[in-house]
Design an enzyme around this catalytic site. Structure first.
Site, PDB file in Angstrom:
ATOM      1  N   ARG A 104       0.877  -1.178   0.000  1.00  0.00           N
ATOM      2  CA  ARG A 104       0.000   0.000   0.000  1.00  0.00           C
ATOM      3  C   ARG A 104       0.907   1.219   0.000  1.00  0.00           C
ATOM      4  O   ARG A 104       1.711   1.413   0.916  1.00  0.00           O
ATOM      5  CB  ARG A 104      -0.909   0.009   1.220  1.00  0.00           C
ATOM      6  CG  ARG A 104      -1.536   1.382   1.451  1.00  0.00           C
ATOM      7  CD  ARG A 104      -2.616   1.379   2.479  1.00  0.00           C
ATOM      8  NE  ARG A 104      -3.793   0.691   1.977  1.00  0.00           N
ATOM      9  CZ  ARG A 104      -4.996   0.752   2.552  1.00  0.00           C
ATOM     10  NH1 ARG A 104      -5.167   1.480   3.654  1.00  0.00           N
ATOM     11  NH2 ARG A 104      -6.026   0.109   2.050  1.00  0.00           N
ATOM     12  N   HIS A 131      -7.485   0.716  -6.194  1.00  0.00           N
ATOM     13  CA  HIS A 131      -7.688  -0.085  -4.975  1.00  0.00           C
ATOM     14  C   HIS A 131      -8.409  -1.381  -5.380  1.00  0.00           C
ATOM     15  O   HIS A 131      -9.568  -1.615  -5.013  1.00  0.00           O
ATOM     16  CB  HIS A 131      -8.512   0.719  -3.969  1.00  0.00           C
ATOM     17  CG  HIS A 131      -8.473   0.173  -2.570  1.00  0.00           C
ATOM     18  ND1 HIS A 131      -7.689  -0.906  -2.197  1.00  0.00           N
ATOM     19  CD2 HIS A 131      -9.133   0.561  -1.436  1.00  0.00           C
ATOM     20  CE1 HIS A 131      -7.865  -1.146  -0.907  1.00  0.00           C
ATOM     21  NE2 HIS A 131      -8.731  -0.278  -0.429  1.00  0.00           N
ATOM     22  N   GLN A 134     -10.209  -3.947  -2.833  1.00  0.00           N
ATOM     23  CA  GLN A 134     -11.469  -3.446  -2.289  1.00  0.00           C
ATOM     24  C   GLN A 134     -12.616  -3.713  -3.265  1.00  0.00           C
ATOM     25  O   GLN A 134     -13.713  -4.128  -2.860  1.00  0.00           O
ATOM     26  CB  GLN A 134     -11.367  -1.947  -1.997  1.00  0.00           C
ATOM     27  CG  GLN A 134     -12.636  -1.360  -1.426  1.00  0.00           C
ATOM     28  CD  GLN A 134     -12.953  -1.900  -0.041  1.00  0.00           C
ATOM     29  OE1 GLN A 134     -12.111  -1.839   0.848  1.00  0.00           O
ATOM     30  NE2 GLN A 134     -14.146  -2.435   0.158  1.00  0.00           N
ATOM     31  N   ASP A 222     -17.260   7.282  -1.087  1.00  0.00           N
ATOM     32  CA  ASP A 222     -15.981   7.222  -0.383  1.00  0.00           C
ATOM     33  C   ASP A 222     -15.702   8.627   0.156  1.00  0.00           C
ATOM     34  O   ASP A 222     -16.386   9.598  -0.211  1.00  0.00           O
ATOM     35  CB  ASP A 222     -14.888   6.780  -1.377  1.00  0.00           C
ATOM     36  CG  ASP A 222     -13.541   6.472  -0.724  1.00  0.00           C
ATOM     37  OD1 ASP A 222     -13.472   6.404   0.525  1.00  0.00           O
ATOM     38  OD2 ASP A 222     -12.547   6.306  -1.469  1.00  0.00           O
ATOM     39  N   CYS A 262     -16.206   1.668   1.244  1.00  0.00           N
ATOM     40  CA  CYS A 262     -15.013   0.874   1.542  1.00  0.00           C
ATOM     41  C   CYS A 262     -14.543   1.043   2.980  1.00  0.00           C
ATOM     42  O   CYS A 262     -13.825   0.192   3.500  1.00  0.00           O
ATOM     43  CB  CYS A 262     -13.898   1.223   0.561  1.00  0.00           C
ATOM     44  SG  CYS A 262     -13.352   2.942   0.607  1.00  0.00           S
ATOM     45  N   ARG A 290     -13.305  -8.510   2.411  1.00  0.00           N
ATOM     46  CA  ARG A 290     -11.876  -8.280   2.107  1.00  0.00           C
ATOM     47  C   ARG A 290     -11.063  -9.530   2.442  1.00  0.00           C
ATOM     48  O   ARG A 290     -10.161  -9.930   1.697  1.00  0.00           O
ATOM     49  CB  ARG A 290     -11.337  -7.081   2.918  1.00  0.00           C
ATOM     50  CG  ARG A 290     -11.917  -5.725   2.551  1.00  0.00           C
ATOM     51  CD  ARG A 290     -11.496  -5.275   1.164  1.00  0.00           C
ATOM     52  NE  ARG A 290     -10.058  -5.205   0.998  1.00  0.00           N
ATOM     53  CZ  ARG A 290      -9.273  -4.196   1.393  1.00  0.00           C
ATOM     54  NH1 ARG A 290      -9.813  -3.130   1.964  1.00  0.00           N
ATOM     55  NH2 ARG A 290      -7.973  -4.213   1.187  1.00  0.00           N
TER      56      ARG A 290
HETATM   57  N1   CP Z   1     -11.030  -0.059   2.895  1.00  0.00           N
HETATM   58  C1   CP Z   1      -9.737  -0.134   3.272  1.00  0.00           C
HETATM   59  O1   CP Z   1      -8.831  -0.371   2.462  1.00  0.00           O
HETATM   60  O2   CP Z   1      -9.535   0.057   4.597  1.00  0.00           O
HETATM   61  P1   CP Z   1      -8.141   0.283   5.329  1.00  0.00           P
HETATM   62  O3   CP Z   1      -7.601   1.615   4.886  1.00  0.00           O
HETATM   63  O4   CP Z   1      -8.479   0.249   6.793  1.00  0.00           O
HETATM   64  O5   CP Z   1      -7.203  -0.825   4.934  1.00  0.00           O
HETATM   65  N1  NVA Z   2      -9.981   6.643  -1.255  1.00  0.00           N
HETATM   66  C1  NVA Z   2      -9.586   6.257   0.084  1.00  0.00           C
HETATM   67  C2  NVA Z   2      -9.808   4.796   0.288  1.00  0.00           C
HETATM   68  C3  NVA Z   2      -9.439   4.314   1.666  1.00  0.00           C
HETATM   69  C4  NVA Z   2      -9.606   2.828   1.820  1.00  0.00           C
HETATM   70  C5  NVA Z   2      -8.130   6.613   0.289  1.00  0.00           C
HETATM   71  O1  NVA Z   2      -7.336   6.418  -0.629  1.00  0.00           O
HETATM   72  O2  NVA Z   2      -7.789   7.122   1.362  1.00  0.00           O
END
Ligand code: CP
Ligand code: NVA
Length: 303
Positions: A104, A131, A134, A222, A262, A290
């Site tokens: 990530r 992502h 997700q 989101d 998400c 997930r």
């Molecule tokens: N939805 C998601 O990816 O959550 P986190 O940021 O907690 O991993």
């Molecule tokens: N769009 C959000 C998703 C978090 C899971 C971010 O990137 O912070």
């Protein structure tokens, strides 16, 4: 350089339509308790995080354990990557120790480089661009609520044209469902990803959340400011005024519509508490899924 036989999951289109459906089927079998194999026995997954996480970190770590493997949490604050060691060196070193990498981070190119210079599978656990894990969980949740045929659902996206919106476009591109996105001017999805999806299925991009949600089977949103955009929060709050999924907006959706997010969510901004806590919300099934889809992805790539 990576061997050609190594498979990655950096974006939804890395899998064919058939592979996506097979992965979702496997995830459903795992969730139902009909899978007892340990395809990751003796194998290690490195999990690199340069951004925060609750769901991704815990579900990948637990999922790896449940498949018989071991997961290593590597915060960029602690490994040399955070002090400037090149990603291409990190890729080659980790490839000598572990059997797969989940990452990530901010720049999607870093994830591409990790896959290019390493020799083991790489899974995208979120970048500024995409992502995909997700969206796999979201697709699984839709199948559970609305049935297995994803091609006929109408999906609405309300809010930022961000990593989630781009990944929804990729899913529509591969699976052929109708996607309507309501995004304010200046916050549209990635143009190349948008155009590719438009070549494959019906995509509507509008500035009116009501137009996106009218008759939709899935209503999805989101946060207004994603990780890394905290300094833009005030400006974004102005741009996204009116992009809140409330009961009046949900009432425009189809009678079978579900609400997805998400998480983490900001109640009172992109979604009202009554919607996320309401009868149409599937957000905690979505979060649980997930675990199941990522186990299916791990078993497919590393098993
Ligand atoms: N939805 C998601 O990816 O959550 P986190 O940021 O907690 O991993
Ligand atoms: N769009 C959000 C998703 C978090 C899971 C971010 O990137 O912070």
């Amino acid at each position: 350089m990576s061997e050609t036989s190594v498979r990655h999951f950096l974006a939804i289109p890395d899998f064919s339509r058939e592979e996506l459906v097979a992965t979702l089927d496997l995830a459903a079998r795992m969730k139902a308790g009909g899978y007892h194999e340990k395809p990751l026995a003796g194998r290690t997954l490195a999990m690199i995080f340069t951004k925060s996480s609750t769901r991704t970190r815990v579900s990948f770590e637990v999922g790896t354990y449940q498949l018989g493997g071991h997961a290593l949490f590597l915060s960029s604050r602690d490994i040399q990557l955070g002090r400037g060691e090149p990603i291409r060196d990190t890729a080659r070193v980790l490839s000598r120790y572990v059997d797969g990498i989940m990452i990530r981070t901010y720049d999607h190119q870093d994830v591409e480089d990790l896959a290019r210079f390493g020799s083991i599978p790489v899974i995208n656990g979120l970048t500024d661009l995409l992502h995909p894990c997700q969206i796999m969980a979201d697709l699984m949740t839709i199948r559970e609520s609305l049935g297995p045929d994803l091609s006929s659902v109408k999906v609405a996206w309300v809010g930022d044209g961000n990593n989630m919106a781009n990944s929804w476009l990729n899913a529509a591109y591969r699976l052929g469902f109708e996607l309507r996105l309501a995004c304010p001017e200046g916050y549209h999805p990635d143009p190349a990803i948008l155009e590719r999806a438009r070549g494959a299925t019906k995509i509507v991009l509008t500035g009116d959340p009501r137009e996106a949600v009218d008759g939709a089977d899935v209503v999805n949103t989101d946060v207004w400011a994603s990780m890394g955009q905290e300094e833009e929060a005030a400006e974004r709050a102005r741009a996204f005024a009116g992009y809140c999924v409330d009961d009046a907006l949900m009432a425009r959706a189809s009678s079978r519509a579900i609400f997805l997010h998400c998480l983490p969510a900001h109640r009172g901004e992109e979604v009202e508490d009554s919607v996320i806590e309401g009868p149409r919300s599937r957000v905690f099934d979505e979060a649980e899924n997930r675990l199941h889809v990522q186990k299916a992805i791990l078993a497919t790539l590393m098993g």
